[in-house]
Design an enzyme around this catalytic site. Structure first.
Site, short mmCIF file in Angstrom:
data_model
loop_
_atom_site.label_atom_id
_atom_site.label_comp_id
_atom_site.label_asym_id
_atom_site.label_seq_id
_atom_site.Cartn_x
_atom_site.Cartn_y
_atom_site.Cartn_z
N GLU A 116 -14.68 1.03 -11.26
CA GLU A 116 -14.05 2.07 -10.43
C GLU A 116 -12.85 1.53 -9.68
OE1 GLU A 116 -17.21 4.82 -8.45
OE2 GLU A 116 -18.18 2.90 -8.86
N SER A 138 -26.71 1.39 -3.66
CA SER A 138 -26.47 2.39 -2.63
C SER A 138 -27.31 2.03 -1.42
CB SER A 138 -26.87 3.77 -3.15
OG SER A 138 -27.15 4.64 -2.07
N TYR A 194 24.98 -7.09 -3.00
CA TYR A 194 23.74 -7.26 -2.27
C TYR A 194 23.67 -6.31 -1.07
CZ TYR A 194 19.95 -9.21 0.50
OH TYR A 194 18.79 -9.35 1.20
N LYS A 205 -29.90 3.55 -7.30
CA LYS A 205 -28.53 3.57 -7.79
C LYS A 205 -27.96 2.21 -8.14
CE LYS A 205 -25.95 6.73 -7.57
NZ LYS A 205 -25.33 7.53 -6.50
N ASN A 238 22.08 -14.77 -1.12
CA ASN A 238 22.01 -13.67 -2.09
C ASN A 238 21.70 -14.17 -3.50
OD1 ASN A 238 22.71 -12.24 0.12
ND2 ASN A 238 24.79 -11.73 -0.54
N GLN A 265 15.65 -6.83 0.16
CA GLN A 265 14.57 -7.66 0.70
C GLN A 265 13.20 -6.99 0.47
OE1 GLN A 265 15.01 -10.26 4.21
NE2 GLN A 265 13.83 -8.69 5.28
N SER A 276 11.16 -11.40 6.88
CA SER A 276 10.43 -11.19 5.63
C SER A 276 9.52 -12.38 5.35
CB SER A 276 11.40 -11.00 4.48
OG SER A 276 12.26 -12.12 4.38
N LYS A 294 10.20 -7.71 -2.88
CA LYS A 294 9.16 -8.69 -3.17
C LYS A 294 7.75 -8.17 -3.00
CE LYS A 294 12.48 -11.78 -1.47
NZ LYS A 294 13.20 -10.55 -1.10
N THR A 304 -12.74 13.47 -29.12
CA THR A 304 -11.45 14.05 -28.74
C THR A 304 -11.81 15.13 -27.71
OG1 THR A 304 -11.49 15.78 -30.42
CG2 THR A 304 -10.45 13.70 -31.06
N HIS A 305 -10.97 15.32 -26.72
CA HIS A 305 -11.26 16.26 -25.63
C HIS A 305 -12.59 15.93 -24.95
CE1 HIS A 305 -8.13 18.90 -27.47
NE2 HIS A 305 -8.67 18.43 -28.58
N1 ARG Z 1 15.55 -12.48 2.87
C1 ARG Z 1 16.63 -11.99 2.14
C2 ARG Z 1 16.13 -11.16 0.93
O1 ARG Z 1 15.03 -11.28 0.60
C3 ARG Z 1 17.47 -13.09 1.62
C4 ARG Z 1 18.88 -12.74 1.36
C5 ARG Z 1 19.59 -12.51 2.64
N2 ARG Z 1 20.96 -12.27 2.44
C6 ARG Z 1 21.74 -11.78 3.39
N3 ARG Z 1 22.98 -11.58 3.10
N4 ARG Z 1 21.27 -11.49 4.58
O2 ARG Z 1 16.85 -10.39 0.37
#
Ligand code: ARG
Length: 472
Positions: free
Chosen positions: A295, A282, A322, A288, A115, A327, A28, A330, A160-161
């Site tokens: 947009e 354009s 966990y 244009k 974790n 993972q 990751s 993010k 409205t509408h």
């Molecule tokens: N890269 C992992 C995540 O974002 C970190 C936690 C990993 N924990 C584990 N037990 N493998 O979740």
């Protein structure tokens, strides 16, 4: 098979390295390297606390803290070598620390798991992100209020509408978006309260046998609370989901405004011209000017909503505590943040630089019988039941439509005929009632579009958005 078995944080149990595709799907680092600062800060606070609790020697803690400063500097100086075999940011930081300070680095992970570490890092990151989005929202509100003050008095059709409905002040219309932004900011502040809860100390899932002092770590890192249940602490991503919902709503609000800017800058409306700095041409049609920035803000809404759904879907089937699925939390958070921030950053100057064609707005108010309600209200105020008055006004519209004229063009005789059989005295007030400016100014009910209301709203907005003692 990978050669790098010895560099893993969990190699002891394994007789072989992972398959190359396992390594690829497991890594990751491409995404979570954005957490490097939070990871370093979190680790430094953890080490300092371990030393305070007598779990780590002051000497080792000092080495760890100074070493982590160096790791941070190396990352910021683009000297860090990233590798999929080291999975994530936590492993990279710890492995590099080991290279710099030697075996003492191995003590940093005492009473901690990745974790609770990753949950801490992401919360720290989202805390900063909430503040950054809030600042961009403030700036966006200021842009709207600035233009609303400048154009106070400009009348435009309210819809409205998407049909012309009643005249409103342009400033009133712009202030509607300021209200949405206030709610967005309130939601962010509320979300921030729940983000700012420290999960560090939950360890892998069950807590730890070491006598930790999470409250002091929370203080040091700027958290306002500490987890109550270790299982929840490592598996809870509500904070990220809330953040994504809040961002989704911000983006939906921006998208509605973007849609209006696209409409208003079309030849059909002609209400505004966008600055060339926010448009493109354009490659085939020389005349244009495309409202691309607006947009794109509208178009990017799809990905922000997708980010929210993506995270909720990751969460929906997860047993405690966990799971590696987490993972995947993010990428949507980073993507939505980047997208919403960019959108806010472009919307504010686009609003600030757009040219307002007041005369086109006012002309639009004169066509489309936007004063038909005024006629009905005029009669109702003189004792005619509103339903009857509505009927009479509707007939007046039909008559004017037949004659291809406006309600103002109908004669006193026309009005007298329309009101035949009703007990009502028509007077000069009727013509006055039809004037769009007066129609606006009669809307004095709380929150209505009268100039007096809008002036007061602007004053209030100025006070709140430029509090005394704030910058500029
Ligand atoms: N890269 C992992 C995540 O974002 C970190 C936690 C990993 N924990 C584990 N037990 N493998 O979740």
């Amino acid at each position: 098979m990978s050669e790098s078995k010895g560099k893993r944080l969990w190699g002891g149990r394994f007789g072989q390295g992972p398959h190359e595709f396992m390594e690829r799907i497991n890594a990751s680092i491409g995404v979570d390297k954005r957490l490097y600062l939070q990871d370093v800060r979190g680790s430094q606070a953890h080490a300092a606390m371990l030393a305070r609790q007598g779990i780590l020697s002051a000497h080792d803690a000092e080495k760890i803290i100074v070493g982590l400063d160096q790791v941070r500097a190396e990352i910021e100086g683009h000297k860090m070598e990233w590798s999929d075999s080291l999975e994530d940011i936590h492993t990279h930081v710890e492995m590099r620390l080991k290279e710099i300070i030697g075996d003492a680095a191995g003590r940093l992970h005492t009473a901690r798991s990745r974790n609770d570490q990753v949950a801490t890092d992401l919360r720290l990151w989202v805390m900063d992100a909430c503040r950054e989005i809030d600042a961009a929202l403030l700036n966006f509100q200021r842009a709207l209020v600035g233009r609303a003050e400048e154009h106070l008095g400009v009348i435009m059709p309210g819809y409205t509408h998407l049909q012309r409905a009643q005249p409103v002040l342009l400033s009133h219309h712009l202030l509607a978006y300021v209200e949405m932004a206030w709610r967005d900011r309130a939601r962010l502040a509320d979300c921030l309260g729940r983000v700012s809860v420290l999960p560090l100390g939950a360890a892998a899932l069950a807590g730890t046998s070491f006598a930790l002092d999470p409250a002091s770590v929370a203080d040091e890192l700027g958290f306002t609370g500490v987890f109550a249940n270790s299982l929840d602490a490592v598996s809870d991503r509500d904070f990220a989901a809330e953040f994504l919902f809040t961002l989704s709503l911000v983006q939906v609000h921006l998208s509605r405004l973007a849609e209006e800017l696209v409409l208003w800058s079309s030849m059909e409306f002609g209400f505004i011209s966008l600055s060339g700095a926010f448009a493109t041409g354009s490659c085939i049609m020389p005349q244009k000017k495309h409202p691309d920035a607006a947009e794109l803000v509208r178009g990017k809404t799809g990905r922000v909503l997708g980010d929210l759904i993506s995270l909720l879907t990751v969460l929906k089937g997860l047993p405690l505590a966990y799971n590696k699925d987490l993972q995947e939390d993010k990428e949507p958070v980073f993507d939505a943040f980047d997208t919403v921030l960019d959108s806010l950053l472009v919307m504010a100057p686009m609003i600030e630089t757009m040219h307002v064609h007041a005369e086109r707005m006012e002309m639009a108010v004169r066509h489309g019988f936007l004063n038909a309600t005024e006629l009905a209200d005029y009669l109702a105020a003189r004792g005619v039941p509103f339903r009857v008055a509505h009927e009479v006004s509707g007939k007046a519209v039909r008559l004017a439509e037949e004659r291809v004229c406006t309600l103002e063009d109908l004669t006193d005789e026309d009005h007298a005929r329309l009101c035949e059989g009703l007990e009502v005295e028509l007077d000069d007030g009727l013509k006055q009632a039809l004037d769009p400016g007066r129609a606006v100014d009669r809307r004095i009910s709380p929150g209505g579009t009268s100039r007096q209301n809008v002036e007061a709203a602007l004053k209030e907005a100025r006070k709140r958005l430029w509090p005394k003692g704030s910058e500029q």
